[in-house]
Design a protein around this motif. Structure first.
Motif, PDB file in Angstrom:
ATOM      1  N   HIS A 111     -13.137  -2.800  -2.261  1.00 38.62           N
ATOM      2  CA  HIS A 111     -12.304  -2.117  -2.415  1.00 38.62           C
ATOM      3  C   HIS A 111     -12.291  -0.147  -3.481  1.00 38.62           C
ATOM      4  CE1 HIS A 111      -8.446  -5.278  -2.292  1.00 38.62           C
ATOM      5  NE2 HIS A 111      -9.496  -5.250  -1.072  1.00 38.62           N
ATOM      6  N   MET A 160      -5.011   0.589  -4.380  1.00 39.93           N
ATOM      7  CA  MET A 160      -6.559   0.697  -3.773  1.00 39.93           C
ATOM      8  C   MET A 160      -6.345   0.495  -2.299  1.00 39.93           C
ATOM      9  SD  MET A 160      -6.663  -2.739  -6.282  1.00 39.93           S
ATOM     10  CE  MET A 160      -5.845  -4.402  -5.397  1.00 39.93           C
ATOM     11  N   HIS A 174     -14.493  -0.825  -6.743  1.00 39.49           N
ATOM     12  CA  HIS A 174     -15.096  -2.637  -7.069  1.00 39.49           C
ATOM     13  C   HIS A 174     -15.125  -3.578  -6.126  1.00 39.49           C
ATOM     14  CE1 HIS A 174     -10.097  -1.789  -6.414  1.00 39.49           C
ATOM     15  NE2 HIS A 174     -10.101  -2.706  -6.260  1.00 39.49           N
ATOM     16  N   MET A 210     -12.862  -6.600  -5.155  1.00 44.60           N
ATOM     17  CA  MET A 210     -11.658  -7.303  -5.338  1.00 44.60           C
ATOM     18  C   MET A 210     -12.187  -8.591  -4.738  1.00 44.60           C
ATOM     19  SD  MET A 210      -8.694  -6.480  -5.845  1.00 44.60           S
ATOM     20  CE  MET A 210      -7.707  -7.316  -6.931  1.00 44.60           C
TER      21      MET A 210
HETATM   22 CU   LIG Z   1      -8.798  -3.762  -5.263  1.00 44.33          CU
END
Ligand SMILES: [Cu+2]
Length: 160
Positions: free
Chosen positions: A89, A100, A123, A125
């Protein structure tokens, strides 16, 4: 996150997992070919499981990926046994709100480049976390690169 959005994310991830089935080059450790990974961490998460057995907690995995080679690579997907689905993400501010997006075709890692996954930016997720992620523990995740193959990494649990 609204339920409809979560379902859509899961559908997207399922496609990504199928796309990853062909990986055969697997290595342990934190580097493979020209790719090395460091500073892998996740905040502690309490795994909330509802009365039907559904894992409702999400988390985010952060790390730094370095490419020391002259050819770009792509992080195509991530898998982790601690959660049901993992997705790549990118968080962004849109009209003053943090949103996001999933990156469906993965994240390019440029030649001689470094990509930091950190709060407010990229990141991984972790969706549907199955067990508590307690500070001081670690868990394993696999990073699937188009060229370098699969890298297994250990995530620290805590705050940076
Ligand atoms: Cu995320």
């Amino acid at each position: 996150m609204r339920p409809g959005k979560a379902i859509q994310l899961m559908v997207n991830s399922t496609l990504l997992l199928f796309a990853s089935v062909g990986f055969h080059c697997s290595k342990s450790g934190t580097s493979a070919g020209d790719i090395s990974v460091r500073h892998v961490w996740t905040r502690p998460v309490h795994a909330y499981i509802d009365s039907t057995g559904k894992a409702l907690s999400n988390g985010a995995l952060y790390l730094t990926i370095q490419n020391t080679g002259s050819t770009a690579d792509t992080l195509e997907g991530v898998s982790a046994a601690v959660c049901q689905v993992s997705e790549i993400h990118q968080s962004k501010m849109v009209q003053g709100r943090m949103t996001m997006n999933m990156l469906p075709s993965g994240l390019p890692i440029p030649a001689y480049g470094e990509i930091k996954f950190e709060p407010g930016s990229y990141h991984v997720m972790l969706i549907g976390i199955k067990r508590d992620l307690n500070a001081g523990d670690t868990f394993e995740a696999q990073l699937h690169f188009r060229r370098a193959g699969t890298l297994s990494v250990q995530s620290q649990i805590g705050t940076p």
